[in-house]
Write a protein that holds these residues in place. Structure first.
Motif, PDB file in Angstrom:
ATOM      1  N   GLU A 118       8.266 -42.105 -75.801  1.00 15.31           N
ATOM      2  CA  GLU A 118       9.403 -43.049 -75.360  1.00 15.31           C
ATOM      3  C   GLU A 118      10.492 -42.698 -76.527  1.00 15.31           C
ATOM      4  N   VAL A 119      11.621 -43.056 -76.018  1.00 15.11           N
ATOM      5  CA  VAL A 119      12.735 -43.129 -76.833  1.00 15.11           C
ATOM      6  C   VAL A 119      13.931 -43.837 -76.637  1.00 15.11           C
ATOM      7  N   SER A 120      14.686 -44.535 -77.584  1.00 10.63           N
ATOM      8  CA  SER A 120      15.726 -45.471 -76.988  1.00 10.63           C
ATOM      9  C   SER A 120      17.103 -45.081 -77.817  1.00 10.63           C
ATOM     10  N   PHE A 121      18.224 -45.299 -77.088  1.00  7.67           N
ATOM     11  CA  PHE A 121      19.323 -45.252 -77.720  1.00  7.67           C
ATOM     12  C   PHE A 121      20.342 -46.344 -77.465  1.00  7.67           C
ATOM     13  N   TYR A 122      21.011 -46.669 -78.449  1.00  9.02           N
ATOM     14  CA  TYR A 122      21.917 -47.847 -78.514  1.00  9.02           C
ATOM     15  C   TYR A 122      23.439 -47.475 -79.115  1.00  9.02           C
ATOM     16  N   LEU A 123      24.440 -47.693 -78.649  1.00  7.81           N
ATOM     17  CA  LEU A 123      25.471 -47.507 -79.138  1.00  7.81           C
ATOM     18  C   LEU A 123      25.908 -48.803 -79.924  1.00  7.81           C
ATOM     19  N   ASP A 124      26.115 -48.343 -81.652  1.00  7.25           N
ATOM     20  CA  ASP A 124      26.378 -49.277 -82.401  1.00  7.25           C
ATOM     21  C   ASP A 124      27.793 -49.982 -82.224  1.00  7.25           C
ATOM     22  N   ILE A 125      27.881 -51.015 -83.088  1.00  5.23           N
ATOM     23  CA  ILE A 125      29.264 -51.797 -83.009  1.00  5.23           C
ATOM     24  C   ILE A 125      30.354 -50.985 -83.253  1.00  5.23           C
ATOM     25  N   THR A 126      30.435 -50.134 -83.961  1.00  8.66           N
ATOM     26  CA  THR A 126      31.640 -49.106 -83.971  1.00  8.66           C
ATOM     27  C   THR A 126      31.987 -48.277 -82.968  1.00  8.66           C
ATOM     28  N   SER A 127      31.291 -48.192 -81.893  1.00  9.31           N
ATOM     29  CA  SER A 127      31.473 -47.521 -80.496  1.00  9.31           C
ATOM     30  C   SER A 127      32.061 -48.469 -79.661  1.00  9.31           C
ATOM     31  N   ASP A 128      32.216 -49.724 -79.728  1.00  5.80           N
ATOM     32  CA  ASP A 128      32.798 -50.833 -79.174  1.00  5.80           C
ATOM     33  C   ASP A 128      34.281 -50.479 -78.692  1.00  5.80           C
ATOM     34  N   THR A 129      34.527 -50.600 -77.529  1.00  2.54           N
ATOM     35  CA  THR A 129      35.971 -50.313 -77.111  1.00  2.54           C
ATOM     36  C   THR A 129      36.381 -48.725 -77.032  1.00  2.54           C
ATOM     37  N   GLU A 130      35.481 -47.904 -77.419  1.00  2.00           N
ATOM     38  CA  GLU A 130      35.848 -46.541 -77.457  1.00  2.00           C
ATOM     39  C   GLU A 130      35.921 -45.874 -75.937  1.00  2.00           C
ATOM     40  N   ALA A 131      37.013 -45.421 -75.866  1.00  2.00           N
ATOM     41  CA  ALA A 131      37.442 -44.899 -74.266  1.00  2.00           C
ATOM     42  C   ALA A 131      37.603 -43.443 -74.004  1.00  2.00           C
ATOM     43  N   THR A 132      37.223 -42.549 -75.160  1.00  2.00           N
ATOM     44  CA  THR A 132      37.367 -41.300 -74.692  1.00  2.00           C
ATOM     45  C   THR A 132      36.122 -40.244 -75.193  1.00  2.00           C
ATOM     46  N   LYS A 133      35.231 -40.865 -75.883  1.00  2.00           N
ATOM     47  CA  LYS A 133      34.067 -39.962 -76.437  1.00  2.00           C
ATOM     48  C   LYS A 133      32.908 -40.726 -75.776  1.00  2.00           C
ATOM     49  N   ASP A 134      31.785 -39.703 -75.604  1.00  2.00           N
ATOM     50  CA  ASP A 134      30.493 -40.046 -74.805  1.00  2.00           C
ATOM     51  C   ASP A 134      29.040 -39.899 -75.694  1.00  2.00           C
ATOM     52  N   LEU A 135      28.176 -40.456 -74.778  1.00  2.00           N
ATOM     53  CA  LEU A 135      26.817 -40.131 -75.221  1.00  2.00           C
ATOM     54  C   LEU A 135      26.276 -39.262 -74.136  1.00  2.00           C
ATOM     55  N   ASP A 136      25.975 -38.094 -74.707  1.00  2.00           N
ATOM     56  CA  ASP A 136      25.205 -36.868 -73.629  1.00  2.00           C
ATOM     57  C   ASP A 136      23.765 -36.830 -74.109  1.00  2.00           C
ATOM     58  N   ILE A 137      22.793 -37.151 -73.058  1.00  2.00           N
ATOM     59  CA  ILE A 137      21.477 -36.951 -73.311  1.00  2.00           C
ATOM     60  C   ILE A 137      20.990 -35.763 -72.416  1.00  2.00           C
ATOM     61  N   PHE A 138      20.505 -34.929 -72.750  1.00  2.00           N
ATOM     62  CA  PHE A 138      19.897 -33.809 -71.861  1.00  2.00           C
ATOM     63  C   PHE A 138      18.725 -33.272 -72.132  1.00  2.00           C
ATOM     64  N   THR A 139      18.111 -32.600 -71.423  1.00  2.00           N
ATOM     65  CA  THR A 139      16.483 -32.156 -71.287  1.00  2.00           C
ATOM     66  C   THR A 139      16.519 -30.796 -72.082  1.00  2.00           C
TER      67      THR A 139
END
Length: 133
Positions: free
Chosen positions: A40-61
């Motif tokens: 099991e693994v978990s990912f959270y966007l931290d507070i500095t990511s709040d309101t970001e509108a151009t960059k992403d989080l990509d998770i792939f196998t």
């Protein structure tokens, strides 16, 4: 992890990651399913990511034959990931990211499953095929 690419291994089982996408998109490669049943693994966007509108989080196998499947909520609407997709993206261009947006995954030894995925904004979760180098 501040926008850098992350490659996970078996040693990362159970970890929780706070991701900053305010400066750059962050891509995460999951470890091979074959040797990670029950991981099991978990990912959270931290507070500095709040309101970001151009960059992403990509998770792939780790392989194109290993998929990420399950439901993900964005803006209160269920996004059902395809059973043939190896990428789950929190895409901030659909709606701005929020600190606390998160996803948790578990591996059954063949594929990865979404245990929990919540994003405040609508149309944020996108599944598809990863581009590997």
């Amino acid at each position: 992890a501040d926008g850098e690419s992350i490659v996970l291994s078996s040693a990362d089982a159970g970890n929780k990651y706070f991701i900053n996408i305010s400066a750059a998109t962050c891509s995460v490669r999951l470890p091979s399913c074959a040797s990670n049943k029950g991981m099991e693994v978990s990912f959270y966007l931290d507070i500095t990511s709040d309101t970001e509108a151009t960059k992403d989080l990509d998770i792939f196998t780790n392989a194109t034959t290993e998929f990420i499947m399950g439901g993900a909520l964005d803006g209160g609407v269920l996004h059902d990931t395809s059973v043939a997709d190896d990428l789950l993206r929190l895409d901030s261009s659909g709606s701005a990211a929020s600190g606390g947006d998160m996803v948790s995954l578990v591996c059954d030894g063949l594929h990865w499953y979404v245990m929990n995925a919540v994003a405040t904004g609508a149309d944020v979760w996108v599944s598809g095929t990863a581009t590997r180098s």
